[in-house]
Design a protein around this motif. Structure first.
Motif, PDB file in Angstrom:
ATOM      1  N   ARG A 146      -5.668  22.734 -56.995  1.00 14.85           N
ATOM      2  CA  ARG A 146      -5.462  21.445 -57.669  1.00 14.85           C
ATOM      3  C   ARG A 146      -4.087  20.874 -57.336  1.00 14.85           C
ATOM      4  NH1 ARG A 146      -6.883  22.943 -62.089  1.00 14.85           N
ATOM      5  NH2 ARG A 146      -8.967  22.024 -62.194  1.00 14.85           N
ATOM      6  N   GLU A 147      -3.079  21.715 -57.295  1.00 13.11           N
ATOM      7  CA  GLU A 147      -1.736  21.244 -56.922  1.00 13.11           C
ATOM      8  C   GLU A 147      -1.748  20.593 -55.551  1.00 13.11           C
ATOM      9  OE1 GLU A 147       1.160  24.307 -56.984  1.00 13.11           O
ATOM     10  OE2 GLU A 147       1.275  24.431 -59.172  1.00 13.11           O
ATOM     11  N   HIS A 149      -4.327  19.349 -53.922  1.00 12.31           N
ATOM     12  CA  HIS A 149      -5.132  18.134 -53.939  1.00 12.31           C
ATOM     13  C   HIS A 149      -4.364  16.974 -54.573  1.00 12.31           C
ATOM     14  CE1 HIS A 149      -8.465  15.518 -55.558  1.00 12.31           C
ATOM     15  NE2 HIS A 149      -8.702  15.529 -54.261  1.00 12.31           N
ATOM     16  N   GLU A 150      -3.657  17.210 -55.657  1.00 13.31           N
ATOM     17  CA  GLU A 150      -2.892  16.143 -56.306  1.00 13.31           C
ATOM     18  C   GLU A 150      -1.795  15.624 -55.382  1.00 13.31           C
ATOM     19  OE1 GLU A 150      -1.618  17.858 -59.977  1.00 13.31           O
ATOM     20  OE2 GLU A 150      -3.553  17.522 -60.974  1.00 13.31           O
ATOM     21  N   GLU A 151      -1.162  16.517 -54.634  1.00 13.49           N
ATOM     22  CA  GLU A 151      -0.138  16.090 -53.681  1.00 13.49           C
ATOM     23  C   GLU A 151      -0.742  15.246 -52.566  1.00 13.49           C
ATOM     24  OE1 GLU A 151       1.899  19.596 -52.410  1.00 13.49           O
ATOM     25  OE2 GLU A 151       2.614  20.074 -54.428  1.00 13.49           O
ATOM     26  N   ARG A 153      -3.477  13.379 -52.794  1.00 18.90           N
ATOM     27  CA  ARG A 153      -3.846  12.080 -53.374  1.00 18.90           C
ATOM     28  C   ARG A 153      -2.617  11.191 -53.549  1.00 18.90           C
ATOM     29  NH1 ARG A 153      -6.900  12.577 -58.777  1.00 18.90           N
ATOM     30  NH2 ARG A 153      -6.970  10.330 -58.475  1.00 18.90           N
ATOM     31  N   ALA A 154      -1.503  11.789 -53.945  1.00 21.54           N
ATOM     32  CA  ALA A 154      -0.309  11.001 -54.226  1.00 21.54           C
ATOM     33  C   ALA A 154       0.410  10.552 -52.962  1.00 21.54           C
ATOM     34  CB  ALA A 154       0.653  11.809 -55.105  1.00 21.54           C
TER      35      ALA A 154
END
Length: 219
Positions: A146-147, A149-151, A153-154
């Protein structure tokens, strides 16, 4: 702009073969050495080359995040030789396989012999949050996936990202990206060696595709 993630599992590894043979013969196996140092088999190398040809169809990735485990790195190197492109490549420790801690390298029979009662229904327990001694649960894998993936996306919207990793990582990507409850992801296993899964935004376009491996075994 939409983030496109393609995730692939490494080709067949030496440990895959050892565990499959142990299952067939119903014997205990304890592999020596570190899990991260396991190499591809000749078939795994063939699968990785076929994977590269599959990835060369359409738009190639412009960013590659690869697990630092040897079998994943070898898979990427062989696939890259077929791409005809030079994307940005990063080794990403958070995309390593599920760490089985002190139980690493043991097949289910060996675990039952050494830890009677502790290892029963191990896969279901891993999905439920159980950690082997000094190891990880699948929720732990999901947290680090998740970490990443969030990076992405951002900071990488609109890019075509290739993730070269492991079955546990591909399954946890499905959980993280699609919001499928972690206990339900087991229904999508097993993830085949050198398989391809693609997400466009939060939508799954392909999952566990192995058609490019026709003519070779996929496990």
């Amino acid at each position: 702009m939409t983030l496109v993630i393609t995730a692939v599992r490494h080709g067949q590894s030496e440990s895959n073969v050892a565990f499959e043979e142990a299952l067939r013969t119903e014997r205990a196996v304890v592999l020596e050495g570190r899990d991260r140092d396991v190499s591809l088999t000749p078939l795994g190398r063939e699968q990785a080359t076929g994977l590269g040809r599959r990835l060369a169809v359409g738009d190639p990735p412009d960013l590659v995040l690869c697990s630092p485990y040897r079998r994943a790195v070898q898979t990427w190197e062989l696939a890259a030789a077929e791409l005809g492109a030079a994307p940005e490549v990063r080794l990403e420790p958070r995309l390593g396989d599920c760490d089985m801690g002190r139980w690493s390298g043991m097949n289910p029979i060996a675990l039952r012999e050494r830890f009677p009662g502790e290892s029963e229904n191990l896969v279901a327990r891993l999905y439920g949050g159980f950690r082997p001694p000094e190891g990880e649960s699948f929720q732990d894998v999901a947290d680090r996936v998740r970490e990443v993936h969030e990076e992405l996306r951002a900071g990488h919207a609109g890019r075509r990202v290739l993730i070269v990793a492991h079955d546990s990582v591909v399954l946890m990507l499905k959980h993280v990206i699609e919001g499928i409850p972690i206990a339900s992801v087991e229904a999508f296993a097993p993830v085949g060696n050198a398989s391809v899964s693609v997400w466009r935004g939060s939508r799954s376009e392909i999952f566990n595709e192995v058609g490019h491996l026709r003519g070779t075994r996929t496990r």
